[in-house]
Design a protein around this motif. Structure first.
Motif, short mmCIF file in Angstrom:
data_model
loop_
_atom_site.label_atom_id
_atom_site.label_comp_id
_atom_site.label_asym_id
_atom_site.label_seq_id
_atom_site.Cartn_x
_atom_site.Cartn_y
_atom_site.Cartn_z
N ILE A 138 61.00 17.65 -14.11
CA ILE A 138 61.67 18.86 -13.63
C ILE A 138 62.96 18.51 -12.90
CG2 ILE A 138 61.44 20.88 -12.14
CD1 ILE A 138 59.79 20.84 -14.81
N ALA A 142 66.68 19.74 -14.00
CA ALA A 142 67.52 20.45 -13.02
C ALA A 142 68.92 19.85 -12.92
CB ALA A 142 66.83 20.43 -11.66
N VAL A 178 66.72 24.92 -15.76
CA VAL A 178 65.27 25.07 -15.68
C VAL A 178 64.67 25.06 -17.08
CG1 VAL A 178 65.48 26.39 -13.54
CG2 VAL A 178 65.28 27.60 -15.71
N HIS A 179 63.41 24.63 -17.17
CA HIS A 179 62.68 24.73 -18.43
C HIS A 179 62.45 26.19 -18.76
CE1 HIS A 179 58.87 25.03 -20.75
NE2 HIS A 179 59.35 23.97 -21.40
N TRP A 200 64.94 27.32 -22.09
CA TRP A 200 65.58 26.52 -21.05
C TRP A 200 67.06 26.91 -20.89
CZ3 TRP A 200 69.43 22.61 -21.39
CH2 TRP A 200 69.84 22.27 -22.68
N THR A 207 62.85 27.75 -9.95
CA THR A 207 62.19 28.61 -10.94
C THR A 207 60.96 27.94 -11.55
OG1 THR A 207 64.20 29.84 -11.50
CG2 THR A 207 62.46 29.77 -13.16
N ASP A 208 61.10 26.67 -11.96
CA ASP A 208 59.99 26.00 -12.63
C ASP A 208 58.80 25.80 -11.69
OD1 ASP A 208 61.15 25.90 -15.15
OD2 ASP A 208 62.13 23.98 -14.77
#
Length: 273
Positions: A138, A142, A178-179, A200, A207-208
């Protein structure tokens, strides 16, 4: 005159299986396992084999008016993440047959999804290394620049005000890549891997982490582990705004009939913010 929706649904699913077979023939593949239908039956996937190599084939079908969005090429665009534990798209084939179909041939992801549904409903036994790889992944996402957009300010403001009125300031002050769909059916174990990169793009910081937390609320020990893993962002003002946005987004889906058992935990989470 009544319409038999169950019969229509069955016919659509059969058509999706035919789409999978068409794509497999196009790529010269043999389907080697059971096909899985995705959310609202809009996609179908299965393990395949080509020249002794295990691969994965996914076909998504959309009404043509919706295929202009960035989600349509998200999995292929995510090939820029060459060092992350994720599938890579090897080839793409599109055709039109009253809807637009897109077949994506991908590298195979070993292991099993952590949950058969987005929301986890049982305790997970994942090693510390898995959680460390989740956080590392993550963080790399990012820090990766992109022009793709997961959520803009207008969408975030609309979702938050729809459910919480004007009681919270919806203005996002920090953004990151973000994913955008970090739930338990997209996470593999026991070896970490992250699937489904359709959505994404740029979104609010946190968010993730907020998404995975919200999808963990039915299992307190898992939710606590998510909080511990991402405390550095969830415990900040921007992280709390991300939680408010994600909660409002999921409550919007609850209103449409998805995961109704999340409604009460989501509202309880919002009360703590």
């Amino acid at each position: 005159m009544s319409v038999d929706l169950s019969e229509a649904d069955a016919q659509f699913r059969q058509w999706m299986h035919e789409n999978l077979s068409r794509a497999a023939d196009r790529f010269g593949l043999t389907v080697t396992g059971q096909a899985r239908l995705g959310w609202l039956d809009r996609s179908i996937s299965a393990p395949v084999r080509a020249s002794g190599r295990r691969l994965w084939l996914r076909v998504v079908s959309e009404d043509k008016q919706w295929i202009g969005g960035e989600f349509w090429t998200g999995n292929l665009d995510a090939n820029v993440f060459t060092t992350l534990p994720k599938p890579q798209v090897l080839d793409v084939y599109e055709w039109e047959e009253w809807r637009q179909q897109r077949a994506e041939l991908m590298t195979f992801a070993p292991g099993s999804p952590c949950s058969p549904t987005d929301t986890v409903r049982h305790a997970l036994d994942l090693p510390d290394e898995w959680w460390a790889e989740l956080r590392r992944t993550i963080e790399i996402i990012a820090a990766t620049p992109t022009d793709r957009v997961n959520a803009d300010q207008a969408l975030i403001t609309g979702r938050i005000q729809q459910h919480f009125g004007h009681s919270a300031n919806p203005v996002v002050r920090q953004w990151e890549t973000v994913h955008g769909d970090l739930h338990w059916a997209n996470l593999m174990g026991p070896d970490f891997m992250l699937l489904d990169w359709e959505l994404w793009g740029r979104g609010p910081v946190g968010t993730d982490a907020a998404t995975l937390l919200c999808y963990s609320l039915l299992v307190p020990e898992t939710a606590e582990r998510v909080r511990d893993t991402f405390a550095h962002v969830l415990d900040t003002d921007v992280g709390q705004l991300a939680q408010l946005y994600v909660a409002s987004r999921l409550l919007h889906r609850v209103d449409k009939g998805d995961h109704p058992d999340l409604a009460a935990p989501l509202r309880k989470l919002v009360e703590t913010l």
